[in-house]
Design a protein around this motif. Structure first.
Motif, PDB file in Angstrom:
ATOM      1  N   THR A   8       0.831  -1.159  -0.143  1.00 11.48           N
ATOM      2  CA  THR A   8       0.197  -0.023  -0.078  1.00 11.48           C
ATOM      3  C   THR A   8       0.740   1.058  -0.163  1.00 11.48           C
ATOM      4  OG1 THR A   8      -0.069   0.026   2.346  1.00 11.48           O
ATOM      5  CG2 THR A   8      -1.889  -1.167   1.206  1.00 11.48           C
ATOM      6  N   HIS A   9       1.903   1.302   0.534  1.00 14.61           N
ATOM      7  CA  HIS A   9       2.777   2.470   0.526  1.00 14.61           C
ATOM      8  C   HIS A   9       4.412   1.846   0.362  1.00 14.61           C
ATOM      9  CE1 HIS A   9      -0.352   3.600   3.002  1.00 14.61           C
ATOM     10  NE2 HIS A   9      -0.167   4.667   3.009  1.00 14.61           N
ATOM     11  N   SER A  13       8.633   3.602  -0.773  1.00 14.34           N
ATOM     12  CA  SER A  13       9.436   4.747  -0.761  1.00 14.34           C
ATOM     13  C   SER A  13      10.635   4.367  -1.574  1.00 14.34           C
ATOM     14  CB  SER A  13       9.965   5.134   0.484  1.00 14.34           C
ATOM     15  OG  SER A  13      10.713   4.333   1.347  1.00 14.34           O
ATOM     16  N   VAL A  42       3.516  -0.266  -5.634  1.00 12.77           N
ATOM     17  CA  VAL A  42       2.377  -0.160  -4.913  1.00 12.77           C
ATOM     18  C   VAL A  42       1.336  -0.730  -5.453  1.00 12.77           C
ATOM     19  CG1 VAL A  42       0.461   1.693  -4.094  1.00 12.77           C
ATOM     20  CG2 VAL A  42       3.204   2.211  -3.921  1.00 12.77           C
ATOM     21  N   ARG A  44       5.064  -0.689   3.200  1.00 14.24           N
ATOM     22  CA  ARG A  44       3.900  -1.154   4.225  1.00 14.24           C
ATOM     23  C   ARG A  44       3.048  -2.204   3.238  1.00 14.24           C
ATOM     24  NH1 ARG A  44      -0.287   3.653   6.469  1.00 14.24           N
ATOM     25  NH2 ARG A  44      -1.911   2.295   7.118  1.00 14.24           N
ATOM     26  N   VAL A  67       4.830  -2.823   8.601  1.00 14.64           N
ATOM     27  CA  VAL A  67       5.702  -1.801   7.599  1.00 14.64           C
ATOM     28  C   VAL A  67       7.203  -2.225   8.015  1.00 14.64           C
ATOM     29  CG1 VAL A  67       6.407   0.757   7.557  1.00 14.64           C
ATOM     30  CG2 VAL A  67       4.189  -0.036   8.521  1.00 14.64           C
ATOM     31  N   SER A 113       4.841   9.238   6.373  1.00 18.06           N
ATOM     32  CA  SER A 113       4.401   9.372   5.319  1.00 18.06           C
ATOM     33  C   SER A 113       4.135   7.948   4.859  1.00 18.06           C
ATOM     34  CB  SER A 113       5.292   9.656   4.140  1.00 18.06           C
ATOM     35  OG  SER A 113       6.558   8.933   4.055  1.00 18.06           O
ATOM     36  N   ILE A 114       4.544   6.714   5.676  1.00 15.53           N
ATOM     37  CA  ILE A 114       4.531   5.453   5.486  1.00 15.53           C
ATOM     38  C   ILE A 114       3.571   4.951   6.599  1.00 15.53           C
ATOM     39  CG2 ILE A 114       5.608   3.135   5.399  1.00 15.53           C
ATOM     40  CD1 ILE A 114       6.360   4.761   2.883  1.00 15.53           C
ATOM     41  N   ASN A 170      -1.899   7.082   7.345  1.00 11.93           N
ATOM     42  CA  ASN A 170      -2.801   7.323   6.069  1.00 11.93           C
ATOM     43  C   ASN A 170      -3.033   8.659   5.878  1.00 11.93           C
ATOM     44  OD1 ASN A 170      -3.266   4.576   5.703  1.00 11.93           O
ATOM     45  ND2 ASN A 170      -5.171   4.548   6.836  1.00 11.93           N
ATOM     46  N   LYS A 171      -3.058   9.012   4.305  1.00 13.50           N
ATOM     47  CA  LYS A 171      -3.168  10.591   3.924  1.00 13.50           C
ATOM     48  C   LYS A 171      -4.910  10.932   4.162  1.00 13.50           C
ATOM     49  CE  LYS A 171       0.713  10.696   0.817  1.00 13.50           C
ATOM     50  NZ  LYS A 171       1.305  11.228  -0.721  1.00 13.50           N
ATOM     51  N   GLY A 199      -4.197   4.439  10.278  1.00  8.45           N
ATOM     52  CA  GLY A 199      -2.988   4.152   9.987  1.00  8.45           C
ATOM     53  C   GLY A 199      -2.199   3.107  10.829  1.00  8.45           C
TER      54      GLY A 199
END
Length: 243
Positions: free
Chosen positions: A33-34, A36, A53, A72, A82, A221-222, A225-226, A231
């Motif tokens: 889902t995440h 980097s 992703v 993640r 994560v 950011s990981i 959740n935005k 999260g």
């Protein structure tokens, strides 16, 4: 007139491809889902693949994060993991069916590095069916959000309260619930707010004071959740926020 044998061969190829796709979909147990950076998966058949992703994680995958990579993964039962940079996690076993609790079986093996984990539905309804393995101990869960870090002369950049690099061994911190850490020497329950340490497989797991504890942290950011969703480390779940 077209050759019937060729037509039949073509139909068989299409059917094989459809079946193969169905089998692959059936083996999916989670999704990235995440991400980097670079996440590599070595599958049970020995093949390797670069994940991105929305890539589907399969039972038998060994996931490896490269330098500066955080990843993640959300699993089918809602549990999440994560991974830190330079980490390896094997999805050794994953069995979850919504309507068959007796078939629950999740075993994730931490081979290298560190991670944070929040257990999902299986951990809530059948906590003995979820186990995390390491070289020094196994970790059982009790409705849990926890961090784990394996140091093998490679934790020089990990921040600590003392400012010194963490000792070699397994470091643990619990943000919610509890974990049960077991090895050949015995077992130790570590509750929310506590830190643990396992030097090796033949020394009893121990609770250590916060001044000696190591907390596994992740970039917001990981870990968050935005949107308004939950999260990994969401304070709305009575869990410590991950930095």
């Amino acid at each position: 007139m077209r050759n019937p044998a060729l037509i039949l061969a073509g139909l068989l190829l299409v059917a094989a491809g459809t079946l193969s796709g169905a089998v692959q979909a059936a083996n999916a147990v989670g999704q990235v889902t995440h991400l980097s950076g670079t996440l590599v998966a070595k599958r049970a058949d020995g093949t390797t693949k670069l994940y991105s992703v929305k890539s589907e994680v399969q039972e038998g995958d060994t996931l490896s994060t490269e330098r500066d990579t955080y990843a993640r993964i959300k699993f089918a039962d809602g549990g999440e993991v994560v991974l830190r940079p330079g980490s390896q996690l094997k999805v050794a076993a994953y069995s979850f069916k919504q309507d068959q609790p007796k078939a629950d079986n999740i075993f994730l093996s931490i081979l290298k590095g560190g991670m944070r984990a929040v257990t999902g539905l299986v951990g809530k309804r059948n906590r003995d069916a979820v186990t995390f393995g390491t070289v020094t101990a196994t970790i059982g869960i009790r409705g849990t959000h926890f961090g784990a870090l394996i140091c093998q002369n490679d934790c020089g950049g990990i921040p600590t309260v003392s400012g010194k690099a963490p000792e070699n061994g397994l470091h643990l911190d619990v943000a919610a619930g509890a974990i049960v850490v077991r090895n050949a020497a015995g077992e130790q329950v570590i509750n929310a707010g506590q830190f643990g340490y396992v030097q090796n497989a033949n020394i009893l797991p121990a609770i250590v004071p916060p001044s000696e504890g190591v907390q596994v942290t992740m970039p917001s950011s990981i870990s968050q959740n935005k949107s308004s969703g939950r999260g990994v480390g969401s304070s709305s779940d009575n869990e410590c926020a991950v930095q």
